[in-house]
Motif scaffolding. Structure first.
Motif, PDB file in Angstrom:
ATOM      1  N   SER A  73       0.828  -1.213   0.000  1.00  0.00           N
ATOM      2  CA  SER A  73       0.000   0.000   0.000  1.00  0.00           C
ATOM      3  C   SER A  73       0.860   1.260   0.000  1.00  0.00           C
ATOM      4  O   SER A  73       0.470   2.294  -0.559  1.00  0.00           O
ATOM      5  CB  SER A  73      -0.939   0.001   1.213  1.00  0.00           C
ATOM      6  OG  SER A  73      -0.208   0.008   2.415  1.00  0.00           O
ATOM      7  N   ARG A  74       2.040   1.198   0.583  1.00  0.00           N
ATOM      8  CA  ARG A  74       2.929   2.359   0.598  1.00  0.00           C
ATOM      9  C   ARG A  74       3.379   2.710  -0.826  1.00  0.00           C
ATOM     10  O   ARG A  74       3.381   3.882  -1.215  1.00  0.00           O
ATOM     11  CB  ARG A  74       4.139   2.096   1.488  1.00  0.00           C
ATOM     12  CG  ARG A  74       3.781   1.829   2.945  1.00  0.00           C
ATOM     13  CD  ARG A  74       5.007   1.479   3.768  1.00  0.00           C
ATOM     14  NE  ARG A  74       5.830   2.646   4.005  1.00  0.00           N
ATOM     15  CZ  ARG A  74       7.166   2.658   3.962  1.00  0.00           C
ATOM     16  NH1 ARG A  74       7.820   1.560   3.686  1.00  0.00           N
ATOM     17  NH2 ARG A  74       7.831   3.762   4.200  1.00  0.00           N
ATOM     18  N   TYR A  75       3.759   1.674  -1.582  1.00  0.00           N
ATOM     19  CA  TYR A  75       4.184   1.922  -2.964  1.00  0.00           C
ATOM     20  C   TYR A  75       3.000   2.282  -3.850  1.00  0.00           C
ATOM     21  O   TYR A  75       3.124   3.134  -4.745  1.00  0.00           O
ATOM     22  CB  TYR A  75       4.906   0.687  -3.507  1.00  0.00           C
ATOM     23  CG  TYR A  75       6.265   0.469  -2.880  1.00  0.00           C
ATOM     24  CD1 TYR A  75       7.355   1.233  -3.262  1.00  0.00           C
ATOM     25  CD2 TYR A  75       6.451  -0.498  -1.896  1.00  0.00           C
ATOM     26  CE1 TYR A  75       8.606   1.054  -2.690  1.00  0.00           C
ATOM     27  CE2 TYR A  75       7.700  -0.691  -1.298  1.00  0.00           C
ATOM     28  CZ  TYR A  75       8.760   0.093  -1.696  1.00  0.00           C
ATOM     29  OH  TYR A  75      10.000  -0.092  -1.120  1.00  0.00           O
ATOM     30  N   GLN A  76       1.843   1.658  -3.618  1.00  0.00           N
ATOM     31  CA  GLN A  76       0.652   1.992  -4.410  1.00  0.00           C
ATOM     32  C   GLN A  76       0.206   3.427  -4.145  1.00  0.00           C
ATOM     33  O   GLN A  76      -0.226   4.129  -5.072  1.00  0.00           O
ATOM     34  CB  GLN A  76      -0.472   1.000  -4.096  1.00  0.00           C
ATOM     35  CG  GLN A  76      -0.221  -0.387  -4.678  1.00  0.00           C
ATOM     36  CD  GLN A  76      -1.253  -1.410  -4.258  1.00  0.00           C
ATOM     37  OE1 GLN A  76      -1.814  -1.316  -3.158  1.00  0.00           O
ATOM     38  NE2 GLN A  76      -1.507  -2.389  -5.105  1.00  0.00           N
ATOM     39  N   ASN A  77       0.324   3.869  -2.891  1.00  0.00           N
ATOM     40  CA  ASN A  77      -0.007   5.263  -2.582  1.00  0.00           C
ATOM     41  C   ASN A  77       0.957   6.229  -3.248  1.00  0.00           C
ATOM     42  O   ASN A  77       0.568   7.326  -3.672  1.00  0.00           O
ATOM     43  CB  ASN A  77      -0.006   5.487  -1.067  1.00  0.00           C
ATOM     44  CG  ASN A  77      -1.277   5.005  -0.413  1.00  0.00           C
ATOM     45  OD1 ASN A  77      -2.291   4.834  -1.074  1.00  0.00           O
ATOM     46  ND2 ASN A  77      -1.230   4.773   0.891  1.00  0.00           N
ATOM     47  N   PHE A  78       2.221   5.832  -3.350  1.00  0.00           N
ATOM     48  CA  PHE A  78       3.188   6.679  -4.045  1.00  0.00           C
ATOM     49  C   PHE A  78       2.755   6.876  -5.497  1.00  0.00           C
ATOM     50  O   PHE A  78       2.762   8.001  -6.022  1.00  0.00           O
ATOM     51  CB  PHE A  78       4.586   6.059  -3.995  1.00  0.00           C
ATOM     52  CG  PHE A  78       5.604   6.801  -4.812  1.00  0.00           C
ATOM     53  CD1 PHE A  78       6.221   7.946  -4.331  1.00  0.00           C
ATOM     54  CD2 PHE A  78       5.919   6.374  -6.100  1.00  0.00           C
ATOM     55  CE1 PHE A  78       7.135   8.645  -5.098  1.00  0.00           C
ATOM     56  CE2 PHE A  78       6.837   7.063  -6.885  1.00  0.00           C
ATOM     57  CZ  PHE A  78       7.445   8.206  -6.380  1.00  0.00           C
ATOM     58  N   ILE A  79       2.370   5.779  -6.154  1.00  0.00           N
ATOM     59  CA  ILE A  79       1.908   5.863  -7.548  1.00  0.00           C
ATOM     60  C   ILE A  79       0.669   6.759  -7.640  1.00  0.00           C
ATOM     61  O   ILE A  79       0.565   7.621  -8.526  1.00  0.00           O
ATOM     62  CB  ILE A  79       1.603   4.454  -8.097  1.00  0.00           C
ATOM     63  CG1 ILE A  79       2.899   3.660  -8.243  1.00  0.00           C
ATOM     64  CG2 ILE A  79       0.868   4.529  -9.425  1.00  0.00           C
ATOM     65  CD1 ILE A  79       2.693   2.195  -8.609  1.00  0.00           C
ATOM     66  N   LYS A  80      -0.255   6.551  -6.715  1.00  0.00           N
ATOM     67  CA  LYS A  80      -1.510   7.324  -6.705  1.00  0.00           C
ATOM     68  C   LYS A  80      -1.240   8.823  -6.607  1.00  0.00           C
ATOM     69  O   LYS A  80      -1.780   9.628  -7.397  1.00  0.00           O
ATOM     70  CB  LYS A  80      -2.372   6.846  -5.529  1.00  0.00           C
ATOM     71  CG  LYS A  80      -3.612   7.681  -5.268  1.00  0.00           C
ATOM     72  CD  LYS A  80      -4.320   7.177  -4.008  1.00  0.00           C
ATOM     73  CE  LYS A  80      -5.440   8.102  -3.584  1.00  0.00           C
ATOM     74  NZ  LYS A  80      -6.115   7.635  -2.339  1.00  0.00           N
ATOM     75  N   TYR A  81      -0.386   9.207  -5.678  1.00  0.00           N
ATOM     76  CA  TYR A  81      -0.158  10.642  -5.470  1.00  0.00           C
ATOM     77  C   TYR A  81       0.787  11.237  -6.502  1.00  0.00           C
ATOM     78  O   TYR A  81       0.729  12.440  -6.778  1.00  0.00           O
ATOM     79  CB  TYR A  81       0.333  10.902  -4.042  1.00  0.00           C
ATOM     80  CG  TYR A  81      -0.806  10.861  -3.055  1.00  0.00           C
ATOM     81  CD1 TYR A  81      -1.643  11.958  -2.890  1.00  0.00           C
ATOM     82  CD2 TYR A  81      -1.090   9.708  -2.334  1.00  0.00           C
ATOM     83  CE1 TYR A  81      -2.710  11.932  -2.009  1.00  0.00           C
ATOM     84  CE2 TYR A  81      -2.156   9.660  -1.441  1.00  0.00           C
ATOM     85  CZ  TYR A  81      -2.972  10.772  -1.295  1.00  0.00           C
ATOM     86  OH  TYR A  81      -4.041  10.725  -0.436  1.00  0.00           O
ATOM     87  N   LEU A  82       1.630  10.423  -7.106  1.00  0.00           N
ATOM     88  CA  LEU A  82       2.454  10.934  -8.203  1.00  0.00           C
ATOM     89  C   LEU A  82       1.577  11.236  -9.406  1.00  0.00           C
ATOM     90  O   LEU A  82       1.778  12.253 -10.102  1.00  0.00           O
ATOM     91  CB  LEU A  82       3.550   9.926  -8.565  1.00  0.00           C
ATOM     92  CG  LEU A  82       4.584  10.410  -9.586  1.00  0.00           C
ATOM     93  CD1 LEU A  82       5.252  11.712  -9.124  1.00  0.00           C
ATOM     94  CD2 LEU A  82       5.657   9.350  -9.831  1.00  0.00           C
ATOM     95  N   ASN A  83       0.580  10.394  -9.664  1.00  0.00           N
ATOM     96  CA  ASN A  83      -0.381  10.678 -10.747  1.00  0.00           C
ATOM     97  C   ASN A  83      -1.150  11.960 -10.465  1.00  0.00           C
ATOM     98  O   ASN A  83      -1.370  12.790 -11.357  1.00  0.00           O
ATOM     99  CB  ASN A  83      -1.359   9.504 -10.896  1.00  0.00           C
ATOM    100  CG  ASN A  83      -0.819   8.422 -11.820  1.00  0.00           C
ATOM    101  OD1 ASN A  83      -0.281   8.717 -12.882  1.00  0.00           O
ATOM    102  ND2 ASN A  83      -0.973   7.168 -11.415  1.00  0.00           N
ATOM    103  N   LYS A  84      -1.533  12.136  -9.197  1.00  0.00           N
ATOM    104  CA  LYS A  84      -2.254  13.365  -8.830  1.00  0.00           C
ATOM    105  C   LYS A  84      -1.362  14.596  -8.991  1.00  0.00           C
ATOM    106  O   LYS A  84      -1.809  15.646  -9.466  1.00  0.00           O
ATOM    107  CB  LYS A  84      -2.742  13.271  -7.382  1.00  0.00           C
ATOM    108  CG  LYS A  84      -3.914  12.334  -7.185  1.00  0.00           C
ATOM    109  CD  LYS A  84      -4.507  12.495  -5.784  1.00  0.00           C
ATOM    110  CE  LYS A  84      -5.773  11.667  -5.641  1.00  0.00           C
ATOM    111  NZ  LYS A  84      -6.520  11.961  -4.411  1.00  0.00           N
ATOM    112  N   LEU A  85      -0.101  14.457  -8.602  1.00  0.00           N
ATOM    113  CA  LEU A  85       0.840  15.576  -8.733  1.00  0.00           C
ATOM    114  C   LEU A  85       1.051  15.935 -10.192  1.00  0.00           C
ATOM    115  O   LEU A  85       1.124  17.112 -10.556  1.00  0.00           O
ATOM    116  CB  LEU A  85       2.172  15.199  -8.079  1.00  0.00           C
ATOM    117  CG  LEU A  85       3.274  16.256  -8.093  1.00  0.00           C
ATOM    118  CD1 LEU A  85       2.852  17.499  -7.311  1.00  0.00           C
ATOM    119  CD2 LEU A  85       4.566  15.691  -7.497  1.00  0.00           C
TER     120      LEU A  85
END
Length: 468
Positions: A420-432
């Motif tokens: 979930s830590r790495y998936q959240n990184f992907i999620k917020y990088l897409n948002k950024l």
């Protein structure tokens, strides 16, 4: 037969131990001894001892030839062989323990009234105890036993003009008790922090009060654990950390390497907790602690440096912008890593260093050479590559890597909460990447999301990009 205590013991012995065991039996027992014959038969199944032929009845035939199988006889023979193996192990352990041998000699010479022999062994004992790194968990107990033998010798000689060494006996016993009481207290507090277990340990307040009123008379290792305990029970009182740190490094030469490591770990954990609580001054303190650990060799295990310590030192060096020192560290101490990861750890950690210096092209070049496929290094490499592509505004390449990274995480079933830590990184990088940086409301909303997000890797980096 594979599930027997005897087979479990034989499995635990090394090839060298088994060979020495065989020689021991040859020297001390007849070849026709049933237990020895059984051992010689079982030794053919080393080192795994799991072949189908490893069977009680087949073994019985090898030992007793034509006799019909008798389970009681087989059990007695197996039990006897186990007893003989344990006798060998006990003697072998004693043979390797020089202190136990000297203690046994002093006790024997004292009982026989051989005072010259006793004094000769005692002089050797004193010389050995003065060498570096002697204070381990049994140091004071062994000293207590020696002081007792000296007292026994004085009583035996019936010389009432000589004090019977009772003060020294008491001192060494106190040192042993205080050291171990404090160690148990430290372990208990640590365990309580990690679990819901509550310990009510007796005499703790009395022990602490005694030490407080007699600090100058205490052994340095007792004081080290005394201050260590206060860093756990009163973490807000930072003077205990200062005293603990000073006590360890002023006296580390006296302490056994295992004691040094245990105390160093307690100092590390205190700094890490302070950092996690938001006290950034402890970044520099932990960095200095690691430097002291390198200079005193506390961090090394037979000249080897753990990958985790190596990585942590680089992380701190980069966060503190100690770039020159950190680059020197990577190039100097890579040789102390295991050879299987050496090249990749050098490239990977140099990449982390150059990322801190904003030299993103160089980072990507170094990461392309990282061949060691330890899972978390692979995942962290991809995170760093994605950050570089964002910094370089290479969004098409970044988008492609994001998708392949997402698929990789889906396929990995054993990541646990790390996934979930790495998936959240992907999620917020897409948002950024999709964010309109000129829309203040949208930007502030994403900042709030990032701050509140649990299990988010690189939170500081995201906030830097959003607030910069």
């Amino acid at each position: 037969m594979q599930d027997s205590k005897l087979i479990d013991l034989l499995k635990a012995l090394s090839k060298k131990d088994l060979a020495q065991l065989g020689k021991y039996f040859q020297f001390h027992y007849r070849k026709t001894n049933n237990a020895v014959v059984l051992f010689n038969h079982l030794a053919d199944f080393a080192p795994d001892f799991n072949a189908e032929d490893l069977d009680k009845e087949l073994a019985y035939k090898q030992v007793f030839k034509s006799k019909s199988y008798n389970d009681n006889v087989m059990r007695r023979t197996t039990s006897k062989l186990l007893e003989m193996c344990e006798e060998f192990i006990a003697l072998n352990q004693l043979q390797q323990n020089e202190k136990a041998k000297k203690l046994a000699l002093m006790r024997f010479y004292n009982e026989q009234g051989l005072d010259k022999h006793f004094k000769s062994v005692y002089r050797t004992w004193q010389k050995d105890q003065q060498q570096a790194g002697q204070i381990d968990e049994l140091y004071f107990f062994n000293q207590f036993l020696v002081e007792q033998e000296i007292s026994n010798q004085i009583f035996r000689q019936q010389d009432r003009s000589v004090e019977p060494n009772l003060k020294s006996i008491s001192k060494e016993l106190d040192n042993f008790y205080l050291m171990h009481k404090l160690k148990v207290c430290c372990t208990s507090v640590n365990y309580q922090l990690l679990s819901n277990t509550k310990y009510e340990l007796s005499l703790v307040s009395e022990v602490l009060a005694h030490i407080e009123h007699n600090k100058e008379q205490q052994a340095p290792i007792v004081m080290a654990y005394y201050y260590a305990l206060f860093t756990l029970t009163h973490p807000e009182e930072e003077q205990h950390f200062v005293q603990f740190n000073k006590t360890l490094f002023d006296n580390f030469v006296q302490f056994h390497p295992e004691e040094r490591k245990d105390l160093f770990t307690l100092l590390q954990n205190y700094c890490i907790k302070k950092i996690n609580d938001g006290n950034r001054t402890y970044l520099a303190r932990l960095f200095q602690l690691y430097k002291d650990g390198l200079n005193t060799a506390i961090l090394f295990d037979e000249n080897s440096l753990s990958p985790l310590d190596f990585k942590n030192i680089v992380t701190l060096g980069v966060r503190l912008s100690e770039f020159e020192w950190t680059e020197h560290f990577i190039k100097k101490y890579t040789i102390n890593l295991d050879v299987s990861i050496r090249a990749s750890y050098q490239d990977y950690n140099l990449a982390r260093l150059f990322f801190g210096k904003n030299e993103f092209e160089k980072v990507l070049e170094l990461l392309s050479k990282v061949a060691h496929q330890e899972l978390f290094m692979l995942l962290d490499t991809k995170v760093m590559q994605l950050k570089c592509y964002y910094e370089l505004e290479e969004f098409e390449v970044m988008q492609s890597l994001l998708e392949s990274f997402r698929i990789l995480l889906l396929r990995r079933k054993s990541l646990g909460y790390h996934k979930s830590r790495y998936q959240n990184f992907i999620k917020y990088l897409n948002k950024l990447m999709r964010l309109n940086l000129f829309d203040k409301t949208e930007k502030e909303g994403l900042i709030e999301e990032v701050v509140a997000a649990p299990q988010l890797l690189e939170k500081d980096w995201f906030l830097k990009k959003l607030e910069g």
